[in-house]
Design an enzyme around this catalytic site. Structure first.
Site, PDB file in Angstrom:
ATOM      1  N   SER A  15      -5.949   1.480   6.457  1.00 28.46           N
ATOM      2  CA  SER A  15      -7.004   1.112   7.419  1.00 28.46           C
ATOM      3  C   SER A  15      -7.290   2.302   8.328  1.00 28.46           C
ATOM      4  O   SER A  15      -6.414   3.157   8.540  1.00 28.46           O
ATOM      5  CB  SER A  15      -6.521  -0.052   8.293  1.00 28.46           C
TER       6      SER A  15
ATOM      7  N   TYR B  61       0.548  -3.681  13.516  1.00 30.91           N
ATOM      8  CA  TYR B  61      -0.347  -3.464  12.369  1.00 30.91           C
ATOM      9  C   TYR B  61      -0.700  -1.974  12.212  1.00 30.91           C
ATOM     10  O   TYR B  61      -0.614  -1.424  11.110  1.00 30.91           O
ATOM     11  CB  TYR B  61      -1.615  -4.296  12.601  1.00 30.91           C
TER      12      TYR B  61
HETATM   13  N1  NAP Z   1     -10.848  -6.777   7.492  1.00 32.16           N
HETATM   14  C1  NAP Z   1     -10.848  -5.538   7.973  1.00 32.16           C
HETATM   15  O1  NAP Z   1     -11.644  -5.192   8.876  1.00 32.16           O
HETATM   16  C2  NAP Z   1      -9.905  -4.519   7.446  1.00 32.16           C
HETATM   17  C3  NAP Z   1     -10.063  -3.189   7.868  1.00 32.16           C
HETATM   18  C4  NAP Z   1      -9.197  -2.222   7.391  1.00 32.16           C
HETATM   19  C5  NAP Z   1      -8.217  -2.565   6.486  1.00 32.16           C
HETATM   20  N2  NAP Z   1      -8.079  -3.863   6.077  1.00 32.16           N
HETATM   21  C6  NAP Z   1      -7.027  -4.159   5.120  1.00 32.16           C
HETATM   22  O2  NAP Z   1      -7.614  -4.769   3.980  1.00 32.16           O
HETATM   23  C7  NAP Z   1      -6.656  -5.606   3.359  1.00 32.16           C
HETATM   24  C8  NAP Z   1      -7.243  -6.981   3.161  1.00 32.16           C
HETATM   25  O3  NAP Z   1      -7.488  -7.527   4.447  1.00 32.16           O
HETATM   26  P1  NAP Z   1      -8.551  -8.674   4.708  1.00 32.16           P
HETATM   27  O4  NAP Z   1      -9.262  -8.306   5.923  1.00 32.16           O
HETATM   28  O5  NAP Z   1      -9.295  -8.973   3.467  1.00 32.16           O
HETATM   29  O6  NAP Z   1      -7.557  -9.868   5.118  1.00 32.16           O
HETATM   30  P2  NAP Z   1      -7.349 -11.354   4.624  1.00 32.16           P
HETATM   31  O7  NAP Z   1      -8.633 -11.976   4.214  1.00 32.16           O
HETATM   32  O8  NAP Z   1      -6.525 -12.006   5.669  1.00 32.16           O
HETATM   33  O9  NAP Z   1      -6.470 -11.165   3.290  1.00 32.16           O
HETATM   34  C9  NAP Z   1      -5.109 -10.889   3.350  1.00 32.16           C
HETATM   35  C10 NAP Z   1      -4.527 -11.211   1.981  1.00 32.16           C
HETATM   36  O10 NAP Z   1      -3.115 -10.930   2.003  1.00 32.16           O
HETATM   37  C11 NAP Z   1      -2.434 -12.026   1.409  1.00 32.16           C
HETATM   38  N3  NAP Z   1      -1.061 -12.105   1.912  1.00 32.16           N
HETATM   39  C12 NAP Z   1      -0.643 -12.044   3.210  1.00 32.16           C
HETATM   40  N4  NAP Z   1       0.684 -12.240   3.270  1.00 32.16           N
HETATM   41  C13 NAP Z   1       1.112 -12.411   1.989  1.00 32.16           C
HETATM   42  C14 NAP Z   1       2.379 -12.685   1.396  1.00 32.16           C
HETATM   43  N5  NAP Z   1       3.496 -12.801   2.144  1.00 32.16           N
HETATM   44  N6  NAP Z   1       2.459 -12.808   0.056  1.00 32.16           N
HETATM   45  C15 NAP Z   1       1.343 -12.705  -0.708  1.00 32.16           C
HETATM   46  N7  NAP Z   1       0.109 -12.447  -0.224  1.00 32.16           N
HETATM   47  C16 NAP Z   1       0.008 -12.324   1.126  1.00 32.16           C
HETATM   48  C17 NAP Z   1      -3.277 -13.236   1.811  1.00 32.16           C
HETATM   49  O11 NAP Z   1      -3.062 -14.318   0.939  1.00 32.16           O
HETATM   50  P3  NAP Z   1      -2.201 -15.649   1.203  1.00 32.16           P
HETATM   51  O12 NAP Z   1      -2.330 -16.002   2.663  1.00 32.16           O
HETATM   52  O13 NAP Z   1      -2.820 -16.635   0.273  1.00 32.16           O
HETATM   53  O14 NAP Z   1      -0.800 -15.293   0.817  1.00 32.16           O
HETATM   54  C18 NAP Z   1      -4.677 -12.675   1.600  1.00 32.16           C
HETATM   55  O15 NAP Z   1      -5.044 -12.781   0.245  1.00 32.16           O
HETATM   56  C19 NAP Z   1      -5.428  -5.591   4.267  1.00 32.16           C
HETATM   57  O16 NAP Z   1      -4.505  -4.629   3.791  1.00 32.16           O
HETATM   58  C20 NAP Z   1      -5.987  -5.130   5.598  1.00 32.16           C
HETATM   59  O17 NAP Z   1      -5.016  -4.516   6.406  1.00 32.16           O
HETATM   60  C21 NAP Z   1      -8.898  -4.840   6.539  1.00 32.16           C
END
Ligand code: NAP
Length: 258
Positions: A145, A158
């Site tokens: 990120s 984070y």
């Molecule tokens: N959204 C943003 O603005 C942003 C910006 C920069 C980087 N990112 C990165 O992008 C990635 C995706 O984020 P997102 O924003 O799409 O978040 P999100 O919708 O909350 O997705 C997070 C995913 O991680 C899974 N997860 C969490 N804990 C887990 C566990 N213990 N075992 C298995 N799966 C697990 C969740 O599934 P379950 O709950 O079903 O397990 C979900 O599929 C992350 O690495 C985040 O740090 C996001």
């Protein structure tokens, strides 16, 4: 400029394992890959969400598990390799986030975030690397990120996990590229997902998960090491990172506490 990684242009038949595919960026990327003709294993804890994302696609394999369980990694890997033959690309996309100032951090919750966002990637690497190294091919994509570029208040646990993932991707590239593997570092800006729904501030340059997935696919096709987007936001943060601390800290303070 020299292409650092194998450019992933043709997704037809590519065998992809998306960790964190039940929502947000991972879900959109899994769907994008399926549409492009890849065979996709979708993992996260919530099986019913994974089924919904897969939408009954014949090339999808729903493989739910908790990434904090070491044995589950081995079991799911064996299951996917049996179905697909091998894995060409693994995308580490799972993470958890809790907005908190430094004085609000609870150690038990911090340990869980460290293990989910960072520790699980080591478990995943130890699971997939032996077979990839034996074949001399395969791709590792790590979703970090822009929060890993700079120390930002609110991302007290984070942010450091994402900075560590950037460092990890860099060393993996130097370690693994000479052995035929590709390592892609993905640094998104703000994307509208359940993770960022916890933020109570206006997020600049906010993107949809679908736009993020398209940007990731374009980046993988280009063979770049770092895939960062949207550039109007990520380049500004990179510039901020290059400033000396005496200029950087007052600017960050002004942005965070206007
Ligand atoms: N959204 C943003 O603005 C942003 C910006 C920069 C980087 N990112 C990165 O992008 C990635 C995706 O984020 P997102 O924003 O799409 O978040 P999100 O919708 O909350 O997705 C997070 C995913 O991680 C899974 N997860 C969490 N804990 C887990 C566990 N213990 N075992 C298995 N799966 C697990 C969740 O599934 P379950 O709950 O079903 O397990 C979900 O599929 C992350 O690495 C985040 O740090 C996001």
């Amino acid at each position: 400029m020299r292409t650092l990684n194998l450019p992933l242009r043709d997704w037809a038949g590519m065998r992809v394992w998306v960790i964190g595919a039940s929502s947000g960026i991972g879900a959109a990327l899994a769907q994008e890959a399926l549409q492009a003709g890849a065979r996709v294993a979708l993992s996260a804890r919530r099986a019913e969400r994974l089924q919904a994302v897969a939408g009954g696609h014949p090339q999808a394999l729903v493989a739910p598990f908790d990434i904090l369980e070491v044995d589950a990694w081995r079991e799911r890997h064996a299951q996917i390799c049996q179905a697909f033959g091998a894995i060409d690309l693994i995308v580490f996309c799972a993470a958890t986030y809790r907005p908190e100032r430094s004085w609000e951090v609870d150690p038990a919750s911090a340990a869980r975030t460290l293990q989910t966002n960072l520790g699980s990637v080591y478990t995943g690497l130890s699971t997939v690397l032996p077979a990839m190294l034996e074949r001399g091919s395969g791709g590792i994509a790590i979703v970090a990120s822009v929060a890993g570029y700079l120390g930002l208040p609110n991302a007290s646990v984070y942010g450091p996990t994402k900075a560590a993932l950037i460092n990890l991707a860099e060393l993996l590239y130097v370690d693994l590229r000479p052995r035929g593997l590709s390592v892609y570092l993905i640094n998104p800006g703000f994307v509208q997902t359940p993770l960022t729904a916890k933020n109570d501030f206006a997020m600049p340059a906010l993107q949809t998960p679908q736009a993020a997935a398209r940007a990731i696919r374009r980046g993988l096709a280009s063979g770049r090491f770092e895939i960062h987007f949207p550039r109007r936001f990520t380049l500004a943060l990179k510039l901020l990172r290059w400033l000396p601390y005496c200029l950087r800290f007052p600017l960050i303070s002004r942005l965070v506490h206007p």
